[in-house]
Scaffold this active site. Sequence first.
Site, PDB file in Angstrom:
ATOM      1  N   GLU A 288       0.442   5.238   0.541  1.00 41.19           N
ATOM      2  CA  GLU A 288      -0.468   6.296   0.997  1.00 41.19           C
ATOM      3  C   GLU A 288      -0.031   7.665   0.468  1.00 41.19           C
ATOM      4  O   GLU A 288       1.043   7.815  -0.134  1.00 41.19           O
ATOM      5  CB  GLU A 288      -0.539   6.277   2.525  1.00 41.19           C
ATOM      6  CG  GLU A 288      -1.085   4.947   3.027  1.00 41.19           C
ATOM      7  CD  GLU A 288      -1.347   4.921   4.526  1.00 41.19           C
ATOM      8  OE1 GLU A 288      -0.838   5.783   5.268  1.00 41.19           O
ATOM      9  OE2 GLU A 288      -2.086   4.001   4.943  1.00 41.19           O
TER      10      GLU A 288
ATOM     11  N   CYS B 173     -10.453  -4.530   0.378  1.00 41.33           N
ATOM     12  CA  CYS B 173     -11.504  -3.514   0.389  1.00 41.33           C
ATOM     13  C   CYS B 173     -12.397  -3.667  -0.848  1.00 41.33           C
ATOM     14  O   CYS B 173     -12.071  -4.384  -1.804  1.00 41.33           O
ATOM     15  CB  CYS B 173     -10.897  -2.112   0.449  1.00 41.33           C
ATOM     16  SG  CYS B 173     -10.292  -1.487  -1.132  1.00 41.33           S
TER      17      CYS B 173
ATOM     18  N   ASN C  58       0.839  -1.200   0.000  1.00 40.44           N
ATOM     19  CA  ASN C  58       0.000   0.000   0.000  1.00 40.44           C
ATOM     20  C   ASN C  58       0.876   1.253   0.000  1.00 40.44           C
ATOM     21  O   ASN C  58       1.920   1.313   0.659  1.00 40.44           O
ATOM     22  CB  ASN C  58      -1.000   0.010   1.159  1.00 40.44           C
ATOM     23  CG  ASN C  58      -0.376  -0.143   2.525  1.00 40.44           C
ATOM     24  OD1 ASN C  58       0.641  -0.794   2.693  1.00 40.44           O
ATOM     25  ND2 ASN C  58      -1.004   0.464   3.520  1.00 40.44           N
TER      26      ASN C  58
ATOM     27  N   CYS D 216      -4.053   0.732  -2.563  1.00 43.18           N
ATOM     28  CA  CYS D 216      -3.945  -0.495  -1.760  1.00 43.18           C
ATOM     29  C   CYS D 216      -2.900  -1.443  -2.353  1.00 43.18           C
ATOM     30  O   CYS D 216      -2.576  -1.384  -3.543  1.00 43.18           O
ATOM     31  CB  CYS D 216      -5.283  -1.216  -1.700  1.00 43.18           C
ATOM     32  SG  CYS D 216      -6.570  -0.328  -0.818  1.00 43.18           S
TER      33      CYS D 216
ATOM     34  N   GLU E 209      -3.166  -4.587  -3.006  1.00 39.34           N
ATOM     35  CA  GLU E 209      -3.693  -5.486  -4.034  1.00 39.34           C
ATOM     36  C   GLU E 209      -3.654  -4.827  -5.405  1.00 39.34           C
ATOM     37  O   GLU E 209      -3.286  -5.444  -6.409  1.00 39.34           O
ATOM     38  CB  GLU E 209      -5.151  -5.869  -3.712  1.00 39.34           C
ATOM     39  CG  GLU E 209      -5.338  -6.608  -2.408  1.00 39.34           C
ATOM     40  CD  GLU E 209      -5.555  -5.713  -1.209  1.00 39.34           C
ATOM     41  OE1 GLU E 209      -4.989  -4.593  -1.176  1.00 39.34           O
ATOM     42  OE2 GLU E 209      -6.298  -6.113  -0.304  1.00 39.34           O
TER      43      GLU E 209
ATOM     44  N   CYS F 291     -10.773  -2.878  -4.240  1.00 42.92           N
ATOM     45  CA  CYS F 291      -9.843  -3.913  -4.706  1.00 42.92           C
ATOM     46  C   CYS F 291     -10.579  -5.160  -5.170  1.00 42.92           C
ATOM     47  O   CYS F 291     -10.149  -5.819  -6.119  1.00 42.92           O
ATOM     48  CB  CYS F 291      -8.832  -4.248  -3.617  1.00 42.92           C
ATOM     49  SG  CYS F 291      -7.628  -2.920  -3.382  1.00 42.92           S
TER      50      CYS F 291
END
Length: 133
Positions: A44, A87, A42, A53, A55, A90
């Site tokens: 940010e 999430c 991930n 993310c 994934e 994703c």
Amino acid sequence: MESARLFALAQEAAKASYSPYSKFRVGAALLCSDGSVFTGANVENRSFGLTICAERSALVAAVSAGKRDFVGIAIATPDADYPVSPCGACRQVLSEFLKPEAPIVFGSSPAKLVEATVGQLLPSDALHELADR
Ligand code: THU
């Protein structure tokens, strides 16, 4: 490749997480049908909504390298004390390339792994008739 091995690669990928805001590291390891593995973490941003993310990092890396066929994905969340599933965003993005039967393995540690499928995590898949997978 067995899921424990793929999960170990996801754990390794989580070490590269850039997560100064949430302090929640995530790593993903995506297994391609040719046996190769692409990993992601991930990433940010101080404009929080721009966070990517793990994934999606792994998937975008793989597709950018020309891969299109995937077998499954493992996700490691070492900072959680319970298995954290992907999430919603994703799940949708993974479903573009992974078949509904494809396994998604996730957990905070090798001792607490959960295995589900893309189809279980994204039921009633909207526009599935448009996807080439
Ligand atoms: N995160 C992921 O990388 N994957 C998920 O499936 C859940 C959330 C990241 C986004 C953010 O950097 C941090 O975890 C906390 O939400």
